[in-house]
Design a protein around this motif. Structure first.
Motif, PDB file in Angstrom:
ATOM      1  N   ARG A  47       0.817  -1.208   0.000  1.00  0.00           N
ATOM      2  CA  ARG A  47       0.000   0.000   0.000  1.00  0.00           C
ATOM      3  C   ARG A  47       0.851   1.257   0.000  1.00  0.00           C
ATOM      4  O   ARG A  47       0.623   2.187  -0.770  1.00  0.00           O
ATOM      5  CB  ARG A  47      -0.931   0.012   1.217  1.00  0.00           C
ATOM      6  CG  ARG A  47      -1.898   1.206   1.243  1.00  0.00           C
ATOM      7  CD  ARG A  47      -2.865   1.101   2.403  1.00  0.00           C
ATOM      8  NE  ARG A  47      -2.232   1.413   3.675  1.00  0.00           N
ATOM      9  CZ  ARG A  47      -2.800   1.157   4.864  1.00  0.00           C
ATOM     10  NH1 ARG A  47      -3.968   0.562   4.921  1.00  0.00           N
ATOM     11  NH2 ARG A  47      -2.165   1.478   5.969  1.00  0.00           N
ATOM     12  N   GLU A  48       1.834   1.304   0.885  1.00  0.00           N
ATOM     13  CA  GLU A  48       2.646   2.514   1.027  1.00  0.00           C
ATOM     14  C   GLU A  48       4.100   2.139   1.305  1.00  0.00           C
ATOM     15  O   GLU A  48       4.372   1.170   2.019  1.00  0.00           O
ATOM     16  CB  GLU A  48       2.153   3.384   2.202  1.00  0.00           C
ATOM     17  CG  GLU A  48       0.744   3.921   2.052  1.00  0.00           C
ATOM     18  CD  GLU A  48       0.288   4.634   3.325  1.00  0.00           C
ATOM     19  OE1 GLU A  48       1.121   4.820   4.239  1.00  0.00           O
ATOM     20  OE2 GLU A  48      -0.896   4.990   3.399  1.00  0.00           O
ATOM     21  N   ILE A  49       5.007   2.935   0.753  1.00  0.00           N
ATOM     22  CA  ILE A  49       6.417   2.864   1.108  1.00  0.00           C
ATOM     23  C   ILE A  49       6.853   4.260   1.531  1.00  0.00           C
ATOM     24  O   ILE A  49       6.640   5.230   0.792  1.00  0.00           O
ATOM     25  CB  ILE A  49       7.283   2.370  -0.064  1.00  0.00           C
ATOM     26  CG1 ILE A  49       6.872   0.955  -0.465  1.00  0.00           C
ATOM     27  CG2 ILE A  49       8.765   2.406   0.309  1.00  0.00           C
ATOM     28  CD1 ILE A  49       7.645   0.408  -1.656  1.00  0.00           C
ATOM     29  N   HIS A  50       7.437   4.363   2.696  1.00  0.00           N
ATOM     30  CA  HIS A  50       7.882   5.642   3.241  1.00  0.00           C
ATOM     31  C   HIS A  50       9.407   5.656   3.282  1.00  0.00           C
ATOM     32  O   HIS A  50      10.026   4.849   3.990  1.00  0.00           O
ATOM     33  CB  HIS A  50       7.309   5.851   4.648  1.00  0.00           C
ATOM     34  CG  HIS A  50       5.817   5.974   4.663  1.00  0.00           C
ATOM     35  ND1 HIS A  50       5.172   7.183   4.781  1.00  0.00           N
ATOM     36  CD2 HIS A  50       4.835   5.030   4.558  1.00  0.00           C
ATOM     37  CE1 HIS A  50       3.860   6.991   4.760  1.00  0.00           C
ATOM     38  NE2 HIS A  50       3.626   5.697   4.621  1.00  0.00           N
ATOM     39  N   LEU A  51      10.017   6.555   2.510  1.00  0.00           N
ATOM     40  CA  LEU A  51      11.470   6.688   2.466  1.00  0.00           C
ATOM     41  C   LEU A  51      11.895   7.767   3.442  1.00  0.00           C
ATOM     42  O   LEU A  51      11.499   8.931   3.316  1.00  0.00           O
ATOM     43  CB  LEU A  51      11.939   7.046   1.060  1.00  0.00           C
ATOM     44  CG  LEU A  51      11.551   6.075  -0.059  1.00  0.00           C
ATOM     45  CD1 LEU A  51      12.141   6.539  -1.386  1.00  0.00           C
ATOM     46  CD2 LEU A  51      11.984   4.654   0.260  1.00  0.00           C
ATOM     47  N   CYS A  52      12.712   7.389   4.415  1.00  0.00           N
ATOM     48  CA  CYS A  52      13.178   8.318   5.452  1.00  0.00           C
ATOM     49  C   CYS A  52      14.628   8.693   5.157  1.00  0.00           C
ATOM     50  O   CYS A  52      15.484   7.812   5.008  1.00  0.00           O
ATOM     51  CB  CYS A  52      13.075   7.663   6.825  1.00  0.00           C
ATOM     52  SG  CYS A  52      11.406   7.088   7.230  1.00  0.00           S
ATOM     53  N   LEU A  53      14.899  10.003   5.079  1.00  0.00           N
ATOM     54  CA  LEU A  53      16.214  10.472   4.639  1.00  0.00           C
ATOM     55  C   LEU A  53      16.728  11.617   5.507  1.00  0.00           C
ATOM     56  O   LEU A  53      15.942  12.447   5.964  1.00  0.00           O
ATOM     57  CB  LEU A  53      16.150  10.964   3.190  1.00  0.00           C
ATOM     58  CG  LEU A  53      15.602  10.007   2.148  1.00  0.00           C
ATOM     59  CD1 LEU A  53      14.231  10.457   1.684  1.00  0.00           C
ATOM     60  CD2 LEU A  53      16.541   9.906   0.964  1.00  0.00           C
ATOM     61  N   HIS A  73      10.187  11.474   3.394  1.00  0.00           N
ATOM     62  CA  HIS A  73      10.287  12.190   4.674  1.00  0.00           C
ATOM     63  C   HIS A  73      11.741  12.620   4.866  1.00  0.00           C
ATOM     64  O   HIS A  73      12.623  11.783   5.024  1.00  0.00           O
ATOM     65  CB  HIS A  73       9.861  11.294   5.835  1.00  0.00           C
ATOM     66  CG  HIS A  73       8.501  10.688   5.672  1.00  0.00           C
ATOM     67  ND1 HIS A  73       7.356  11.270   6.171  1.00  0.00           N
ATOM     68  CD2 HIS A  73       8.100   9.544   5.039  1.00  0.00           C
ATOM     69  CE1 HIS A  73       6.307  10.523   5.876  1.00  0.00           C
ATOM     70  NE2 HIS A  73       6.733   9.467   5.187  1.00  0.00           N
ATOM     71  N   VAL A  74      11.990  13.925   4.845  1.00  0.00           N
ATOM     72  CA  VAL A  74      13.351  14.443   4.951  1.00  0.00           C
ATOM     73  C   VAL A  74      13.477  15.310   6.201  1.00  0.00           C
ATOM     74  O   VAL A  74      12.703  16.246   6.410  1.00  0.00           O
ATOM     75  CB  VAL A  74      13.727  15.286   3.711  1.00  0.00           C
ATOM     76  CG1 VAL A  74      15.124  15.893   3.876  1.00  0.00           C
ATOM     77  CG2 VAL A  74      13.657  14.433   2.445  1.00  0.00           C
ATOM     78  N   GLU A  93      11.454   9.048  15.580  1.00  0.00           N
ATOM     79  CA  GLU A  93      10.288   9.923  15.653  1.00  0.00           C
ATOM     80  C   GLU A  93       9.476   9.853  14.360  1.00  0.00           C
ATOM     81  O   GLU A  93       8.231   9.829  14.389  1.00  0.00           O
ATOM     82  CB  GLU A  93      10.731  11.356  15.930  1.00  0.00           C
ATOM     83  CG  GLU A  93       9.581  12.335  16.121  1.00  0.00           C
ATOM     84  CD  GLU A  93       8.662  11.966  17.279  1.00  0.00           C
ATOM     85  OE1 GLU A  93       7.446  12.270  17.195  1.00  0.00           O
ATOM     86  OE2 GLU A  93       9.141  11.351  18.248  1.00  0.00           O
ATOM     87  N   LEU A  94      10.152   9.820  13.225  1.00  0.00           N
ATOM     88  CA  LEU A  94       9.453   9.650  11.957  1.00  0.00           C
ATOM     89  C   LEU A  94       8.662   8.339  11.939  1.00  0.00           C
ATOM     90  O   LEU A  94       7.514   8.285  11.483  1.00  0.00           O
ATOM     91  CB  LEU A  94      10.453   9.653  10.797  1.00  0.00           C
ATOM     92  CG  LEU A  94      10.971  11.000  10.308  1.00  0.00           C
ATOM     93  CD1 LEU A  94      12.056  10.789   9.252  1.00  0.00           C
ATOM     94  CD2 LEU A  94       9.842  11.844   9.730  1.00  0.00           C
ATOM     95  N   LEU A  95       9.276   7.284  12.429  1.00  0.00           N
ATOM     96  CA  LEU A  95       8.608   5.977  12.424  1.00  0.00           C
ATOM     97  C   LEU A  95       7.374   5.974  13.311  1.00  0.00           C
ATOM     98  O   LEU A  95       6.357   5.338  12.983  1.00  0.00           O
ATOM     99  CB  LEU A  95       9.587   4.883  12.865  1.00  0.00           C
ATOM    100  CG  LEU A  95      10.793   4.644  11.951  1.00  0.00           C
ATOM    101  CD1 LEU A  95      11.686   3.558  12.518  1.00  0.00           C
ATOM    102  CD2 LEU A  95      10.350   4.294  10.542  1.00  0.00           C
ATOM    103  N   ARG A  96       7.440   6.695  14.413  1.00  0.00           N
ATOM    104  CA  ARG A  96       6.250   6.768  15.288  1.00  0.00           C
ATOM    105  C   ARG A  96       5.091   7.469  14.573  1.00  0.00           C
ATOM    106  O   ARG A  96       3.917   7.128  14.772  1.00  0.00           O
ATOM    107  CB  ARG A  96       6.599   7.478  16.594  1.00  0.00           C
ATOM    108  CG  ARG A  96       7.319   6.568  17.605  1.00  0.00           C
ATOM    109  CD  ARG A  96       7.495   7.246  18.950  1.00  0.00           C
ATOM    110  NE  ARG A  96       8.610   8.169  18.941  1.00  0.00           N
ATOM    111  CZ  ARG A  96       9.864   7.819  19.245  1.00  0.00           C
ATOM    112  NH1 ARG A  96      10.148   6.559  19.543  1.00  0.00           N
ATOM    113  NH2 ARG A  96      10.831   8.709  19.231  1.00  0.00           N
TER     114      ARG A  96
END
Length: 386
Positions: A47-53, A73-74, A93-96
């Motif tokens: 459904r979703e992929i969230h790229l954290c950078l 998410h930057v 924090e992004l993951l939460r």
């Protein structure tokens, strides 16, 4: 032991994956390519992929932001110390906020703080710091050793990209045996190659053998060049050595050899994927006598184009590359020279269909299904702690 359950999640189509995508803030490299290929493949399955950078996506990967279910998410932390803060505080924090079903660390890194937020999968590409430490700068060797040792403690599941990597990992960290699975990298087909005539402007005017890779000690290129230069004049004059790859660590020797032997060898530097495909399509064979690899894209890309491969007998490529492979001792210039000669004499007598069939085992459909199985298992099992 805590568990992570989301009653709204049922199957792949509802899965939300978060990815530590820090490798995508720089130009395309081997590991970055593996992440890019996996994200593209998984985008059609979840459904979703969230790229954290910790910084903006590099232009090489800007196309990922245009996929409909990819979220970027930057939190910018440009300094080295800033990246440490990002990994320990910003990323958790992004993951939460994202609340992923699974968090994926695709390149050796996984902090305890991040692994506490969601069940985590860790990918290990190699253990160069352990088995070929002399080929790494000291700061990278120490950093990789510390980060790998910590990361494996927090992962619910560990992906090794080759049988060799899994064996090295399990030998070094015996506790990983029960949670390690081999899933190779996805090797996407390169663009349609251009004509042979398009290479004339580069100075490629005769048959050539091709090396592809970043110029660094692990790739063993100076030894391969000396082996090539030791060949009988008649053979060497028929086949030029062409090198496609950017400058890495300790490339000074190659620069000196290029100046001295510019008639025999040609160093192109970094090339586009279009140019790379054209080089593969028109070369006589591919040379990759590395001292150590975890996977090795050129080994499979050579087979996609039906090309012979010269590679090391004690590397993962010996297992991965399949038919049409000439194995050599990477520490013995005489063995490498014999491998060159064998390829030069055999290159026109190889059936490319068998080689291409082997390469298809690393394409999207075959590998992405195995990758999804790991994520589904991780989601079902929940958190893990050693």
């Amino acid at each position: 032991m805590a568990t992570f359950k989301d009653p709204a999640v049922a199957g792949n189509a509802a899965m939300r994956i978060a990815v530590d995508a820090r490798n995508l803030i720089r130009a395309r490299s081997g590991i970055a390519r593996s992440i890019e290929n996996a994200v593209v493949a998984l985008s059609g399955r979840v459904r979703e992929i969230h790229l954290c950078l910790p910084d903006e996506l590099h232009v090489d990967f800007a196309h990922l932001s245009r996929l409909s279910n990819i979220h970027i998410h930057v939190i910018r932390r440009p300094s080295i110390l800033g990246r440490v803060w990002w990994s320990s505080f910003d990323l958790p924090e992004l993951l939460r906020k994202i609340q992923p079903c699974v968090f994926w660390g695709p390149a050796h890194k996984l902090s305890a703080a991040a692994a506490m937020v969601a069940p985590s999968v860790l990918t290990i590409h190699d253990l160069v710091w352990k088995f070929a430490p002399e080929t790494m700068p000291l700061h990278r060797r120490l950093g990789d050793r510390i980060m790998t040792g910590r990361a494996i403690m927090h992962a619910a599941q560990i992906i090794a990209v080759s049988v060799r990597t899994a064996a090295d990992l399990n030998a070094t960290f015996p506790k990983t045996r029960g949670k390690t699975i081999v899933v190779p990298n996805i090797v996407r087909p390169l663009p349609v190659p251009e004509s042979r005539a398009s290479l004339a402007g580069l100075g490629i005017d005769r048959a050539f053998c091709l090396f592809v890779g970043t110029i660094e000690p692990r790739k063993n290129l100076p030894r391969a060049i000396r082996a090539y230069l030791s060949l009988p004049d008649g053979l060497r004059q028929r086949f030029r050595l062409v090198i496609a790859g950017g400058t890495g660590w300790k490339s000074e020797e190659l620069q000196q050899l290029q100046v001295r032997y510019h008639e025999e060898m040609l160093w192109l530097g970094n090339v586009s994927e279009q140019r790379l495909a054209t080089l593969y399509a028109h070369c006589s064979f591919v040379v990759m006598p590395s001292l150590y690899e975890g996977f090795g894209y050129p080994a499979i890309e050579a087979k996609q184009f039906g090309k012979l491969l010269l590679t090391s007998h004690d590397s993962p490529m010996a297992d991965l590359a399949g038919p049409g492979t000439v194995l050599v001792d990477p520490l013995d210039e005489g063995s490498i020279a014999a491998g060159f000669e064998a390829c030069m004499r055999r290159f026109g007598r190889v059936d490319p269909l068998g080689l291409q069939a082997h390469a298809s085992c690393f394409q999207v459909d075959a590998v992405s299904s195995a990758l999804m199985e790991v994520f589904m298992k991780t989601q079902a099992c929940g958190f893990h702690s050693d």
